[in-house]
Design an enzyme around this catalytic site. Structure first.
Site, mmCIF file in Angstrom:
data_model
loop_
_atom_site.group_PDB
_atom_site.id
_atom_site.type_symbol
_atom_site.label_atom_id
_atom_site.label_comp_id
_atom_site.label_asym_id
_atom_site.label_seq_id
_atom_site.Cartn_x
_atom_site.Cartn_y
_atom_site.Cartn_z
ATOM 1 N N LYS A 65 15.089 -8.012 1.796
ATOM 2 C CA LYS A 65 16.637 -7.518 1.591
ATOM 3 C C LYS A 65 17.325 -7.453 2.856
ATOM 4 O O LYS A 65 18.265 -7.991 2.940
ATOM 5 C CB LYS A 65 16.739 -6.501 0.679
ATOM 6 N N GLN A 105 16.493 1.453 -4.246
ATOM 7 C CA GLN A 105 14.977 0.488 -4.545
ATOM 8 C C GLN A 105 14.401 1.343 -5.519
ATOM 9 O O GLN A 105 14.132 2.534 -5.676
ATOM 10 C CB GLN A 105 14.390 0.648 -3.492
ATOM 11 N N ASP A 115 23.336 -4.252 -7.444
ATOM 12 C CA ASP A 115 22.127 -4.739 -8.417
ATOM 13 C C ASP A 115 22.573 -4.611 -9.426
ATOM 14 O O ASP A 115 22.073 -5.341 -10.675
ATOM 15 C CB ASP A 115 21.394 -3.460 -8.187
#
Ligand code: NAP
Length: 293
Positions: free
Chosen positions: A53, A97, A120
């Site tokens: 990422k 995460q 997300d």
């Protein structure tokens, strides 16, 4: 011969479109979009995903901030960091995460993220916005799959789409997106589904998001179907330097010859999830810049 749905190539095209926008913003004197990434603990796979990422942010010219915390951090402390990112005007979007250590509730932490910064697309508000059809920031993996289908001109309207796996981050939001935006006839299967093969054989478009390598075999797929494999399980491979390789949920070698389009693992859905994260961050940035007027 089946056509490969090349997520790597499509993601590269999306990245170059985003990079060109960011360049224009910078040249016009504006700041760049800024993504923050929170990682807790030392799970090797998570660190690899986060590395990917960060590289993606670098490739498109985003600013990024990596916040690393020990696995012993308390839930309350982690939430305090999230709240400060919610307030921070320099941060357009951020992700936490997963997985998190067991003493931290993923649901509680996710719901502390401001929906307009939830790149997300995991919060209840963003999940619900699929149904209200006023999407704020779409869940990244399903968003990436819908974009992949779009870029290959695959029509979903009226098609029988079967989604195997009904998780909150993949199968469930994707089935809603196929239904709402995709105007498809959608069947969702999960671990209690009776006779899985009877459903999968009926699929014009089959999406599998379970995490069980080889679950979908040749006899379970209709001739000419389009197959999207979300599964990414690390399996031991002593011939590799890393000691492992990624396997999807579909028995690719036997299934692929029957299909018209199929995603490889790796190189299919994974790169599209990262591309979606970038698209969401750009969207959050543009929304916030417009707000500042
Ligand atoms: P998850 O939360 O464990 O969900 C798995 C889903 O599969 C659940 O709905 C479960 O049913 C269902 N299931 C389990 N066994 C089944 C069976 N035998 N037949 C049919 N359905 C079954 O997993 P996830 O987070 O969605 O991830 C799934 C896979 O996709 C993993 O390999 C993950 O690494 C991968 N993934 C990849 C990306 C990417 O970007 N490439 C992104 C997300 C996930 P129940 O609901 O009944 O438990």
């Amino acid at each position: 011969m089946p056509e490969k749905l090349d997520g790597k190539q499509v993601a590269a095209a999306i990245k170059s479109e985003i990079a060109s926008k960011v360049k224009d913003y910078r040249e016009s004197g504006k700041r760049a979009p800024h993504l923050a990434i929170i990682i807790v603990g030392d799970d090797g796979a998570s660190h690899t995903y986060v590395g990917g990422k960060i590289n993606a942010c670098k490739a498109v010219g985003f600013d990024y901030t990596l916040m690393q915390f020990a696995g012993t951090i308390s839930e309350a402390k982690l939430i305090k960091h999230i709240e400060s990112l919610n307030e921070d005007e320099d941060i357009d979007g951020f992700i936490v995460q997963l997985p998190l250590p067991e003493h931290i509730s993923v649901e509680k932490v996710t719901e502390c993220i401001a929906p307009e910064k939830d790149v997300d697309g995991f919060t209840n508000q963003n999940f619900g916005s699929i149904v209200t059809q006023h999407p704020l920031l779409l869940p990244a993996t399903p968003f990436g799959i819908m974009e992949l289908l779009k870029r290959y001109d695959i029509v979903t309207q009226g098609q029988n789409c079967v989604v195997v796996g009904a998780s909150r981050i993949a199968g469930a939001p994707l089935s809603l997106m196929l239904l709402q935006q995709g105007m498809a006839t959608v069947t969702v299967c999960h671990k209690y589904t009776k006779d899985l093969a009877a459903h999968t054989r009926n699929a014009d478009i089959l999406v599998v998001a379970v995490g069980k390598p080889g679950l979908i075999t040749e006899e379970m797929v209709k001739e000419g179907a389009i197959v999207i494999d979300v599964g990414t399980t690390r399996v031991e491979d002593k011939t590799r330097k890393s000691g492992f390789r990624l396997r999807g949920d579909v028995d690719y070698d036997h299934v692929a010859p029957k299909t018209s389009f199929i995603t490889p693992v790796p190189g299919g859905v994974g790169p599209m999830t990262i591309a979606s994260l970038l698209m969401n961050t750009l969207r959050a940035y543009e929304t916030s810049e417009q707000g500042e007027g």
